[in-house]
Design an enzyme around this catalytic site. Structure first.
Site, PDB file in Angstrom:
ATOM      1  N   ARG A  45       0.854  -1.199   0.000  1.00  0.00           N
ATOM      2  CA  ARG A  45       0.000   0.000   0.000  1.00  0.00           C
ATOM      3  C   ARG A  45       0.883   1.240   0.000  1.00  0.00           C
ATOM      4  NH1 ARG A  45      -1.243   3.861   3.155  1.00  0.00           N
ATOM      5  NH2 ARG A  45      -0.356   2.919   5.038  1.00  0.00           N
ATOM      6  N   VAL A  46       0.514   2.206  -0.849  1.00  0.00           N
ATOM      7  CA  VAL A  46       1.131   3.538  -0.827  1.00  0.00           C
ATOM      8  C   VAL A  46       0.015   4.564  -0.803  1.00  0.00           C
ATOM      9  CG1 VAL A  46       3.309   2.900  -1.929  1.00  0.00           C
ATOM     10  CG2 VAL A  46       1.338   3.479  -3.356  1.00  0.00           C
ATOM     11  N   SER A  47       0.285   5.702  -0.176  1.00  0.00           N
ATOM     12  CA  SER A  47      -0.775   6.672   0.076  1.00  0.00           C
ATOM     13  C   SER A  47      -1.044   7.637  -1.067  1.00  0.00           C
ATOM     14  CB  SER A  47      -0.451   7.477   1.342  1.00  0.00           C
ATOM     15  OG  SER A  47      -0.370   6.634   2.461  1.00  0.00           O
ATOM     16  N   THR A  48      -0.028   7.973  -1.856  1.00  0.00           N
ATOM     17  CA  THR A  48      -0.200   8.973  -2.905  1.00  0.00           C
ATOM     18  C   THR A  48       0.145   8.411  -4.272  1.00  0.00           C
ATOM     19  OG1 THR A  48       2.064   9.832  -2.806  1.00  0.00           O
ATOM     20  CG2 THR A  48       0.474  10.745  -1.233  1.00  0.00           C
ATOM     21  N   GLN A 108       3.855   7.953  -5.263  1.00  0.00           N
ATOM     22  CA  GLN A 108       4.635   6.863  -4.698  1.00  0.00           C
ATOM     23  C   GLN A 108       4.400   5.583  -5.504  1.00  0.00           C
ATOM     24  OE1 GLN A 108       2.883   7.048  -0.735  1.00  0.00           O
ATOM     25  NE2 GLN A 108       4.743   7.968   0.066  1.00  0.00           N
TER      26      GLN A 108
END
Length: 205
Positions: A8-11, A14
């Site tokens: 998982r990455v937030s933006t 990324q």
């Protein structure tokens, strides 16, 4: 038995590549949530929900860090228990496989620590914004000398898109040219020029 991985990455800027590299690859199935906030419950994330629907007893799930498994300490614990109930072994990078009993307790403590750290970061961010806002009102500049609170734009989107077209460059080459991420270049090149942007491009040409 299958080896599963979850990232998982937030933006959108990324990528999951660093997490994939750290975990070593070679998985039977990989699941990911990109651009999904860590504040979202694990089961509510599209990628993780897909993982839960496909995981089977005997599988092992690999994740890069504890905070990939939930929104907060309680969500992490609930997610791990759900996976264990399914017969899935949870393997956290740098920690190893999590089992019932002591393993769950260790994970609960680590999740709580991660939760506290997120709260501290949020508090520092709020304090910084308040200081910047106060300095801006008093002097016209923030406490760090900036003329505004917003993040400066990395590059003009129209100029980036124009350079790429004129040079027949790839997304990756354009990203290197301007020092931008591939995701940012894709976003700039996908934008339709406005009338003002057309005029700007005409002047540039």
């Amino acid at each position: 038995m299958h080896r599963l991985a979850y990232y998982r990455v937030s933006t959108g800027d990324q990528t999951i590549d660093a997490q994939r590299t750290a975990l070593g690859g070679g998985f039977d199935q990989e699941f990911a949530d990109e651009g999904v906030s860590g504040a979202t419950l694990a089961a509510s994330r599209p990628g993780f929900a897909d993982l839960l629907s496909k995981a089977r007893s005997g599988d092992t799930l690999y994740v890069y860090a504890v905070d990939r498994l939930g929104r907060d300490a309680l969500d992490v614990q609930a997610t791990v228990r759900r996976l264990l109930d399914l017969g899935v072994t949870v393997h956290v990078h740098g920690l190893g496989p999590i089992g019932r009993g002591v393993g769950e307790l260790i994970l609960a403590v680590l999740a709580q620590i991660a939760d506290m750290e997120r709260q501290r970061i949020a508090e520092r961010t709020r304090a910084g914004r308040n200081a910047a806002r106060a300095a801006l009102e008093a002097t016209g500049r923030t406490h760090r000398g900036k003329e505004g609170l917003g993040r400066p734009k990395a590059a003009d989107g129209a100029a980036v898109a124009l350079w790429r077209r004129e040079n027949g460059a790839s997304i990756a080459a354009t990203a290197r040219q301007f020092g931008l991420s591939v995701a940012t270049v894709k976003r700039y090149c996908a934008q339709r020029p406005t009338a003002a942007g057309d005029a700007s491009l005409a002047k540039m040409g």
